[in-house]
Enzyme design. Structure first.
Site, PDB file in Angstrom:
ATOM      1  N   SER A  33       0.804  -1.225   0.000  1.00 42.60           N
ATOM      2  CA  SER A  33       0.000   0.000   0.000  1.00 42.60           C
ATOM      3  C   SER A  33       0.835   1.271   0.000  1.00 42.60           C
ATOM      4  CB  SER A  33      -0.949  -0.007   1.208  1.00 42.60           C
ATOM      5  OG  SER A  33      -0.216  -0.063   2.425  1.00 42.60           O
ATOM      6  N   ALA A  87       7.144  -3.697   3.520  1.00 39.79           N
ATOM      7  CA  ALA A  87       7.490  -4.799   4.422  1.00 39.79           C
ATOM      8  C   ALA A  87       6.308  -5.088   5.327  1.00 39.79           C
ATOM      9  CB  ALA A  87       8.724  -4.454   5.252  1.00 39.79           C
ATOM     10  N   ASP A  88       6.232  -6.316   5.802  1.00 42.38           N
ATOM     11  CA  ASP A  88       5.198  -6.694   6.761  1.00 42.38           C
ATOM     12  C   ASP A  88       5.636  -6.400   8.187  1.00 42.38           C
ATOM     13  OD1 ASP A  88       3.331  -7.809   4.832  1.00 42.38           O
ATOM     14  OD2 ASP A  88       4.812  -9.388   4.558  1.00 42.38           O
ATOM     15  N   LYS A  98       8.828 -10.284   4.973  1.00 36.51           N
ATOM     16  CA  LYS A  98       8.047  -9.936   3.801  1.00 36.51           C
ATOM     17  C   LYS A  98       7.395 -11.201   3.262  1.00 36.51           C
ATOM     18  CE  LYS A  98       9.965  -7.260   0.733  1.00 36.51           C
ATOM     19  NZ  LYS A  98       8.673  -6.524   0.584  1.00 36.51           N
ATOM     20  N   GLY A  99       6.396 -11.031   2.421  1.00 35.75           N
ATOM     21  CA  GLY A  99       5.735 -12.173   1.813  1.00 35.75           C
ATOM     22  C   GLY A  99       4.266 -12.298   2.132  1.00 35.75           C
ATOM     23  N   GLY A 100       3.729 -11.326   2.883  1.00 38.91           N
ATOM     24  CA  GLY A 100       2.299 -11.344   3.172  1.00 38.91           C
ATOM     25  C   GLY A 100       1.458 -11.283   1.908  1.00 38.91           C
ATOM     26  N   GLU A 107      10.501 -10.383  -4.779  1.00 41.73           N
ATOM     27  CA  GLU A 107      10.906  -9.216  -3.994  1.00 41.73           C
ATOM     28  C   GLU A 107      12.351  -9.350  -3.531  1.00 41.73           C
ATOM     29  OE1 GLU A 107       6.575  -7.910  -2.102  1.00 41.73           O
ATOM     30  OE2 GLU A 107       7.879  -9.264  -0.990  1.00 41.73           O
ATOM     31  N   LYS A 125       4.243  -1.422  11.072  1.00 40.67           N
ATOM     32  CA  LYS A 125       5.226  -2.426  10.660  1.00 40.67           C
ATOM     33  C   LYS A 125       6.504  -2.373  11.494  1.00 40.67           C
ATOM     34  CE  LYS A 125       2.135  -3.137   7.584  1.00 40.67           C
ATOM     35  NZ  LYS A 125       2.298  -3.016   6.162  1.00 40.67           N
TER      36      LYS A 125
END
Length: 234
Positions: A33, A87-88, A98-100, A107, A125
């Site tokens: 986002s 980043a998550d 990361k990877g949500g 990435e 985050k």
């Protein structure tokens, strides 16, 4: 626009303004986002015809196209001048989860190919220890027929819970990544040594990549709840 959304935009714009190399030829564009505003800002540059942008997945490819930027591929341009991504979860040493959004392999490929990697996110985050804010588990991309074995292996490594990520209402069965793989979400609780855990998981047969991003980011920009921007630097 909400104060959080406004702060995301300010953080993204500042990240681009303070870090974008004037002579950049290849730029990585991530997903999330906050990266929406990164692509927007880069699309406002007068010299945007002078460089190509490398996406990390379908969403970022659309962001590049929608902002009138030149689209390239990592195969064409394996050396990237700078990359921006979300980043998550981010730790003070700039290690990230990361990877949500299921794009972690591409990435990480783009981040690892970049001379400079900048993270942009919102205040939610930030975390003192990875795994404390992002409680869904570490995303791990795996070869599909290895999922049962890798789940057992992860539990032996100390994972409290491992889920094969499902497509939810939109899809019957597991999420399929852009690379045609499955995703596991492995909850290890607090991750005190992200590099060690990454190495242990990556060594498992069947694992393609982990969502633990270590020693990659140089700086992180956060949109704060009060509308301001904070930064963490390596």
């Amino acid at each position: 626009m909400s104060s959080v959304e406004s702060a995301k935009k300010l953080a993204a714009y500042r990240a681009v303004d303070e870090n974008f190399p004037p002579a950049a030829k290849v730029v990585g564009i991530g997903s999330g986002s906050t990266v929406i505003y990164v692509a927007e800002r880069i699309g406002q540059l007068d010299n945007k015809s002078d460089f190509v942008c490398i996406p990390t997945g379908f969403q970022s490819q659309q962001l590049i196209i929608d902002n009138g930027l030149r689209l390239g591929t990592i195969e064409q341009f394996p050396h990237i001048d700078i990359a921006f991504d979300g980043a998550d979860e981010v730790a003070p040493n700039l290690d990230c989860i990361k990877g949500g959004g299921a794009c972690l392999f591409q990435e990480k490929l783009v981040a690892a190919a970049a001379d400079k990697f900048i993270v942009v996110a919102d205040y939610r985050k930030k975390s003192e220890v990875l795994g404390r804010q992002w409680t869904q588990g570490i995303p791990i991309e795996i070869v599909p027929n290895a999922y049962a074995k890798v789940i057992n292996d992860l539990k032996k490594l100390g994972a409290k819970k491992v889920d094969l990520r499902s497509g939810g209402k939109a899809k019957a069965g597991p999420v399929i990544t852009d690379n045609h793989n499955f995703l596991l979400d492995a909850d290890f609780g607090d991750v005190k040594d992200a590099k060690k855990l990454h190495d242990e998981i990556k060594a498992l047969v069947g694992v393609v990549e982990t969502g633990l991003f270590t020693d990659l980011a140089q700086k992180a920009y956060f949109g704060e709840e009060n509308g301001e921007v904070s930064t963490w630097t390596k």
